[in-house]
Design a protein around this motif. Structure first.
Motif, PDB file in Angstrom:
ATOM      1  N   THR A   1      29.443  28.626  40.199  1.00 53.35           N
ATOM      2  CA  THR A   1      28.295  29.079  40.996  1.00 53.35           C
ATOM      3  C   THR A   1      28.753  29.945  42.154  1.00 53.35           C
ATOM      4  OG1 THR A   1      27.032  27.098  40.418  1.00 53.35           O
ATOM      5  CG2 THR A   1      26.325  28.303  42.376  1.00 53.35           C
ATOM      6  N   SER A   2      29.822  29.524  42.819  1.00 57.68           N
ATOM      7  CA  SER A   2      30.373  30.292  43.940  1.00 57.68           C
ATOM      8  C   SER A   2      30.844  31.669  43.493  1.00 57.68           C
ATOM      9  CB  SER A   2      31.540  29.521  44.577  1.00 57.68           C
ATOM     10  OG  SER A   2      32.171  30.284  45.566  1.00 57.68           O
ATOM     11  N   LEU A   3      31.537  31.723  42.352  1.00 59.83           N
ATOM     12  CA  LEU A   3      32.040  33.001  41.840  1.00 59.83           C
ATOM     13  C   LEU A   3      30.898  33.895  41.371  1.00 59.83           C
ATOM     14  CD1 LEU A   3      35.166  31.758  39.852  1.00 59.83           C
ATOM     15  CD2 LEU A   3      35.140  32.952  42.053  1.00 59.83           C
ATOM     16  N   ASN A   4      29.879  33.312  40.744  1.00 57.79           N
ATOM     17  CA  ASN A   4      28.707  34.098  40.331  1.00 57.79           C
ATOM     18  C   ASN A   4      28.027  34.740  41.532  1.00 57.79           C
ATOM     19  OD1 ASN A   4      29.029  33.524  37.619  1.00 57.79           O
ATOM     20  ND2 ASN A   4      27.647  31.755  37.646  1.00 57.79           N
ATOM     21  N   ARG A   5      27.976  34.002  42.630  1.00 57.99           N
ATOM     22  CA  ARG A   5      27.370  34.526  43.850  1.00 57.99           C
ATOM     23  C   ARG A   5      28.177  35.723  44.382  1.00 57.99           C
ATOM     24  NH1 ARG A   5      27.672  30.109  46.804  1.00 57.99           N
ATOM     25  NH2 ARG A   5      25.824  29.218  45.801  1.00 57.99           N
ATOM     26  N   LEU A   6      29.512  35.613  44.296  1.00 58.97           N
ATOM     27  CA  LEU A   6      30.367  36.712  44.746  1.00 58.97           C
ATOM     28  C   LEU A   6      30.186  37.949  43.871  1.00 58.97           C
ATOM     29  CD1 LEU A   6      33.682  34.789  45.557  1.00 58.97           C
ATOM     30  CD2 LEU A   6      32.068  35.776  47.193  1.00 58.97           C
ATOM     31  N   VAL A   7      30.038  37.738  42.561  1.00 60.06           N
ATOM     32  CA  VAL A   7      29.814  38.855  41.636  1.00 60.06           C
ATOM     33  C   VAL A   7      28.487  39.534  41.954  1.00 60.06           C
ATOM     34  CG1 VAL A   7      29.395  39.496  39.229  1.00 60.06           C
ATOM     35  CG2 VAL A   7      31.243  37.904  39.787  1.00 60.06           C
ATOM     36  N   SER A   8      27.436  38.740  42.176  1.00 58.73           N
ATOM     37  CA  SER A   8      26.109  39.301  42.445  1.00 58.73           C
ATOM     38  C   SER A   8      26.074  40.093  43.745  1.00 58.73           C
ATOM     39  CB  SER A   8      25.063  38.183  42.499  1.00 58.73           C
ATOM     40  OG  SER A   8      25.258  37.351  43.623  1.00 58.73           O
ATOM     41  N   ARG A   9      26.972  39.746  44.673  1.00 55.41           N
ATOM     42  CA  ARG A   9      27.031  40.460  45.955  1.00 55.41           C
ATOM     43  C   ARG A   9      28.036  41.609  45.942  1.00 55.41           C
ATOM     44  NH1 ARG A   9      27.201  35.151  49.965  1.00 55.41           N
ATOM     45  NH2 ARG A   9      25.036  34.483  49.642  1.00 55.41           N
ATOM     46  N   GLY A  10      28.663  41.815  44.795  1.00 56.09           N
ATOM     47  CA  GLY A  10      29.630  42.910  44.684  1.00 56.09           C
ATOM     48  C   GLY A  10      30.953  42.620  45.352  1.00 56.09           C
ATOM     49  N   LYS A  11      31.228  41.325  45.664  1.00 53.77           N
ATOM     50  CA  LYS A  11      32.477  40.957  46.333  1.00 53.77           C
ATOM     51  C   LYS A  11      33.627  40.771  45.350  1.00 53.77           C
ATOM     52  CE  LYS A  11      30.662  40.704  50.503  1.00 53.77           C
ATOM     53  NZ  LYS A  11      30.452  39.419  51.183  1.00 53.77           N
ATOM     54  N   THR A  12      33.300  40.615  44.059  1.00 49.59           N
ATOM     55  CA  THR A  12      34.313  40.503  43.025  1.00 49.59           C
ATOM     56  C   THR A  12      33.708  41.003  41.719  1.00 49.59           C
ATOM     57  OG1 THR A  12      35.986  39.051  42.040  1.00 49.59           O
ATOM     58  CG2 THR A  12      33.768  38.135  42.299  1.00 49.59           C
ATOM     59  N   THR A  13      34.539  41.098  40.689  1.00 48.45           N
ATOM     60  CA  THR A  13      34.061  41.590  39.398  1.00 48.45           C
ATOM     61  C   THR A  13      33.927  40.429  38.414  1.00 48.45           C
ATOM     62  OG1 THR A  13      36.300  41.955  38.548  1.00 48.45           O
ATOM     63  CG2 THR A  13      35.264  43.766  39.783  1.00 48.45           C
ATOM     64  N   ASP A  14      33.180  40.648  37.356  1.00 47.88           N
ATOM     65  CA  ASP A  14      33.019  39.612  36.342  1.00 47.88           C
ATOM     66  C   ASP A  14      34.351  39.351  35.649  1.00 47.88           C
ATOM     67  OD1 ASP A  14      31.018  37.866  35.061  1.00 47.88           O
ATOM     68  OD2 ASP A  14      31.601  38.943  33.246  1.00 47.88           O
ATOM     69  N   GLU A  15      35.148  40.387  35.484  1.00 49.90           N
ATOM     70  CA  GLU A  15      36.462  40.224  34.860  1.00 49.90           C
ATOM     71  C   GLU A  15      37.342  39.301  35.693  1.00 49.90           C
ATOM     72  OE1 GLU A  15      40.259  42.955  33.326  1.00 49.90           O
ATOM     73  OE2 GLU A  15      38.619  43.875  34.459  1.00 49.90           O
ATOM     74  N   LEU A  16      37.355  39.511  37.010  1.00 51.10           N
ATOM     75  CA  LEU A  16      38.149  38.659  37.892  1.00 51.10           C
ATOM     76  C   LEU A  16      37.605  37.233  37.906  1.00 51.10           C
ATOM     77  CD1 LEU A  16      40.445  38.330  39.877  1.00 51.10           C
ATOM     78  CD2 LEU A  16      38.948  39.163  41.702  1.00 51.10           C
ATOM     79  N   ARG A  17      36.290  37.099  37.860  1.00 51.16           N
ATOM     80  CA  ARG A  17      35.672  35.774  37.820  1.00 51.16           C
ATOM     81  C   ARG A  17      36.201  34.975  36.624  1.00 51.16           C
ATOM     82  NH1 ARG A  17      31.655  33.335  34.982  1.00 51.16           N
ATOM     83  NH2 ARG A  17      31.254  35.241  33.803  1.00 51.16           N
ATOM     84  N   LEU A  18      36.249  35.610  35.452  1.00 49.59           N
ATOM     85  CA  LEU A  18      36.735  34.942  34.243  1.00 49.59           C
ATOM     86  C   LEU A  18      38.224  34.604  34.354  1.00 49.59           C
ATOM     87  CD1 LEU A  18      34.863  37.056  31.550  1.00 49.59           C
ATOM     88  CD2 LEU A  18      34.326  34.711  32.272  1.00 49.59           C
ATOM     89  N   GLN A  19      38.993  35.501  34.968  1.00 52.24           N
ATOM     90  CA  GLN A  19      40.418  35.246  35.163  1.00 52.24           C
ATOM     91  C   GLN A  19      40.635  34.025  36.053  1.00 52.24           C
ATOM     92  OE1 GLN A  19      42.178  38.825  36.703  1.00 52.24           O
ATOM     93  NE2 GLN A  19      41.867  39.990  34.797  1.00 52.24           N
ATOM     94  N   LEU A  20      39.835  33.926  37.129  1.00 50.29           N
ATOM     95  CA  LEU A  20      39.967  32.799  38.048  1.00 50.29           C
ATOM     96  C   LEU A  20      39.629  31.486  37.345  1.00 50.29           C
ATOM     97  CD1 LEU A  20      38.444  34.168  41.396  1.00 50.29           C
ATOM     98  CD2 LEU A  20      40.822  34.063  40.689  1.00 50.29           C
ATOM     99  N   LEU A  21      38.550  31.484  36.574  1.00 48.33           N
ATOM    100  CA  LEU A  21      38.158  30.264  35.864  1.00 48.33           C
ATOM    101  C   LEU A  21      39.212  29.843  34.843  1.00 48.33           C
ATOM    102  CD1 LEU A  21      34.332  30.922  35.358  1.00 48.33           C
ATOM    103  CD2 LEU A  21      35.382  29.204  36.849  1.00 48.33           C
TER     104      LEU A  21
END
Length: 283
Positions: A48-68
């Protein structure tokens, strides 16, 4: 040498935030809790935290998946055998923490650092539950972990300089500002913060003002971003009470006596935001 593998024990709000922060710095993280449902809730908090960052343009979906992908769920301690660092983030109870540290001491490599995210308890006492006191240290993150820049680093009586330096360097790699403090009840942050919160609750208890009024005074008059009553709800009233008890018993000074109203709310199960009711109600 930079830490590559870490384990976080406790998948609650603090533990999941610590795991997210470690993963964001390229560290492989095992997120442990007693049962799979608790771990799943922790992973969901991170997602949820990472999705929020993606929606705000603070990170990318690719990076989100890498972190998970860097965060591995676990319900036993087997995966801690080759970890370089364990950060414990369970309930603020010395007996529970000592039991966990004693278990980890038997399983982990001899040079693995055992850190505690305790907000008030003695690092020296935690270290005494192990045979590796030089490798035991306090690493107190602030909530929410991915955002708040401070980490209090607390040396126990036997914590080695090498352990301290490695944790100091790691904190900086995580984008945090490490501040060294001595091993006293509440350290610096909660020795100052919790008595203020406790006194704010006393003003409600004594009928001086309603919670909303107390928070307004501190926000508008003292420029606090959040009023102390709302902050207590956010932290968890049970956590606030546990820290006040640690201060009260640790110093033996009546100025740290927990407010009876705080104790009553905890007894009622009104723990704040996490239970939907504290001094305020939450949907």
């Amino acid at each position: 040498m930079a830490i590559q593998k870490a384990t976080v024990v406790g998948a609650g709000q603090m533990g999941s935030g610590i795991a997210q922060t470690l993963a964001h710095s390229g560290i492989e993280v095992t997120l442990y809790d007693l049962d799979r449902s608790a771990v799943d809730r922790g992973i969901k908090l991170i997602s949820t935290s990472l999705n929020r960052l993606v929606s705000r343009g603070k990170t990318t979906d690719e990076l989100r998946l890498q972190l998970l992908d860097r965060i591995i769920p676990a319900t036993d301690f087997d995966r801690t055998q080759d970890t370089e660092l364990v950060i414990e983030a369970v309930t603020e109870c010395m007996e529970t923490k000592q039991r966990i540290f004693a278990q980890l001491d038997q399983i982990c490599m001899p040079h693995t650092i055992l850190a505690s995210n305790t907000s008030s308890l003695s690092i020296t006492e935690l270290g005494s539950a192990t045979n590796r006191a030089p490798f035991v240290i306090g690493m107190h993150f602030m909530n929410p972990v991915p955002i708040m820049p401070l980490v209090e680093i607390i040396r126990g009586l036997e914590t080695s300089n090498e352990t301290f330096e490695r944790i100091q360097i790691l904190s900086q790699q995580l984008g945090k500002t490490p501040v060294e403090v001595k091993d006293f009840p509440g350290f610096v942050s909660n020795r100052i913060l919790m008595p203020m919160i406790n006194e704010a609750i006393f003003t409600v208890y004594e009928g001086v003002a309603e919670p909303e009024a107390v928070d307004q005074v501190m926000k508008l008059g003292m420029n606090h971003p959040m009023g102390p009553i709302a902050l207590a709800d956010f932290i968890g009233l049970d956590t606030c009470l546990a820290i006040m008890e640690t201060l009260y018993h640790g110093f033996g000074d009546s100025k740290y006596r927990p407010c009876p109203l705080l104790r009553k709310y905890v007894q009622a199960g009104w723990l704040g935001k996490k239970t939907g009711r504290g001094f305020y109600r939450y949907s």
